[in-house]
Write a protein that holds these residues in place. Sequence first.
Motif, short mmCIF file in Angstrom:
data_model
loop_
_atom_site.label_atom_id
_atom_site.label_comp_id
_atom_site.label_asym_id
_atom_site.label_seq_id
_atom_site.Cartn_x
_atom_site.Cartn_y
_atom_site.Cartn_z
N PHE A 1 0.87 -1.18 0.00
CA PHE A 1 0.00 0.00 0.00
C PHE A 1 0.90 1.22 0.00
CE2 PHE A 1 -2.81 -2.97 2.44
CZ PHE A 1 -3.90 -2.94 1.59
N ASP A 2 0.53 2.28 -0.70
CA ASP A 2 1.24 3.54 -0.52
C ASP A 2 0.81 4.09 0.84
OD1 ASP A 2 2.02 3.02 -3.10
OD2 ASP A 2 1.76 5.09 -3.77
N GLU B 1 -6.20 9.94 -1.03
CA GLU B 1 -6.95 8.80 -1.56
C GLU B 1 -6.53 8.44 -2.98
OE1 GLU B 1 -11.23 9.20 -1.82
OE2 GLU B 1 -11.28 7.30 -2.93
N ARG B 2 -6.14 9.48 -3.76
CA ARG B 2 -5.95 9.22 -5.19
C ARG B 2 -4.47 9.14 -5.57
NH1 ARG B 2 -9.98 14.10 -6.55
NH2 ARG B 2 -8.61 15.00 -4.98
N LEU B 3 -4.14 8.08 -6.30
CA LEU B 3 -2.78 7.94 -6.84
C LEU B 3 -2.90 7.99 -8.35
CD1 LEU B 3 -1.43 4.87 -4.83
CD2 LEU B 3 -0.96 7.29 -4.41
N MET C 1 -5.86 5.40 -9.34
CA MET C 1 -6.23 4.40 -8.33
C MET C 1 -6.81 5.13 -7.14
SD MET C 1 -2.65 2.44 -8.90
CE MET C 1 -2.49 1.79 -7.27
N SER C 2 -8.06 4.82 -6.80
CA SER C 2 -8.67 5.45 -5.64
C SER C 2 -9.63 4.44 -5.01
CB SER C 2 -9.41 6.72 -6.05
OG SER C 2 -10.49 6.38 -6.89
N SER D 1 -9.42 0.30 -4.67
CA SER D 1 -8.14 -0.09 -5.29
C SER D 1 -6.97 0.57 -4.57
CB SER D 1 -8.12 0.29 -6.77
OG SER D 1 -8.03 1.69 -6.93
N ARG D 2 -7.26 1.57 -3.77
CA ARG D 2 -6.21 2.25 -3.01
C ARG D 2 -6.16 1.71 -1.57
NH1 ARG D 2 -2.43 4.53 -0.48
NH2 ARG D 2 -2.39 6.74 0.04
N HIS E 1 -0.97 -3.12 -4.41
CA HIS E 1 -0.59 -3.12 -5.83
C HIS E 1 0.90 -3.43 -5.98
CE1 HIS E 1 -0.14 1.09 -4.48
NE2 HIS E 1 0.89 1.14 -5.32
N ARG F 1 1.29 12.15 -6.27
CA ARG F 1 0.54 11.89 -5.03
C ARG F 1 0.03 13.19 -4.44
NH1 ARG F 1 5.07 8.23 -4.47
NH2 ARG F 1 4.33 6.10 -4.70
#
Length: 425
Positions: free
Chosen positions: A161-162, A169-171, A203-204, A207-208, A213, A230
């Motif tokens: 995970f980041d 939330e969004r990558l 990816m949010s 999926s985040r 991933h 990011r």
Amino acid sequence: MTICGCKGIRYCKLCENSDRVKAVKTECLPQPIKEFQLFCVKCNTALSCEHNQNNSPKFDIKGVIVYPDFISELEEATLVQDIDRGQWVPSQSGRYKQDYGPRANYKRKKLKLGQFQGLPSYSQYLRDRVAGIGDLTDFVPVEQCNLDYKPEMGSCIDFHFDDFWLWGERLIILNLLSDSFMFFNYEDNYIKVPLPRRSLILMSGESRFLWKHAIAREDIHSRRISVTFRELSEQFLTGDRAHEGQKIIELASEMSATLCRISRTTAKPRCVSVLFRTPTAPTSRHIYFLPTSCFYPHTEPPKTSCTVYTSSCPARGLSSIPEPPDYDVNLSPVALKEILDQCNIIDVRQPEELIADGVIPGARNIPLGELPAQIADIDSENVVFICKSGMRSLRAISFSIQYGFNKPRHLEGGMMAWNATFQNK
Ligand SMILES: O=C(O)CCC(=O)C(=O)O
Ligand SMILES: [Fe+2]
């Protein structure tokens, strides 16, 4: 002793036989996963769809969107050239890294902003374009991380995970130079999302937060660069660390490149010439073709900030070309034929054009779009570029000069001129 960036259980092709890696129990090492569902980027689902008959799909993944062709081939070539001007640092699992963002100590939850000079100016138009996507108008990237993956290094990134403390939330990840897959894992479910070359993945949501991933080693077939943007997490935007967040946002929008001069070029009315000074390139001049929808030529070009410039110009179709060379780049068909055996001939046409219009003996075919990825393998002396009419070969000259090639030349008029001179003779 091998020099790579791997530590602990991470390994690459340079260190995989080292004592450190051998000492790690085999069952602890990440192994290739063979069973997975395939995601359809047209229907945004991992379930069976008209394009993709997945065998007994178990799970879908929510929150993934892939935008194919997010940038053009020329933009990719220019972007890779700009990225490669920066320094690559060895990272884990055979990757190389360039990080522009606040330095974070994730364990102690501390940030250091001292070194942070802002995101690179060359990616401003990408960030503007991302902000043009409906749901992303409020996406404020404060970190850009470029990763370089090479098959000969066995580059990959294991499931992870980041960080949630710092990143929002969004990558957003741009996929450059080759097709690949983003691999997702939740419990014992695996899904591969295709990442076509030049596509962007968002990816949010699940999926985040739910799915880990990865980029698998077996999905890197030739050089791949990813550019990740990011945003800050909620606590840095509206929560108790908002004051720090505000500072980071201000720093991020400060260009690490200083705009020195912006002027109209008299020779090319639809272009402006922009002079930058960046830490990696003391002065770099770009000539930007202005899209017709751009506010030029109705107003004067702005003089103080390149942010204004780039965000005012819708960047689709924006491309940069370097200074014209100061020597004669042209070889006529007759002149080339005389020195053919001393030349390193690179044909930048598409393979199907070679079949249609013939080839010059000894030429190596590297389509123009592949040049950034393959340029390191070309001997930089006595290079002569070939294409159909002499336009793409001129671009190849400009591009290769920036990589330090010694006076590359091209066949003036390309294969059309060659065939007109020698066919039926
Ligand atoms: O290279 C990629 O596409 C993924 C990079 C990534 O997941 C990361 O840096 O956290
Ligand atoms: Fe990641």
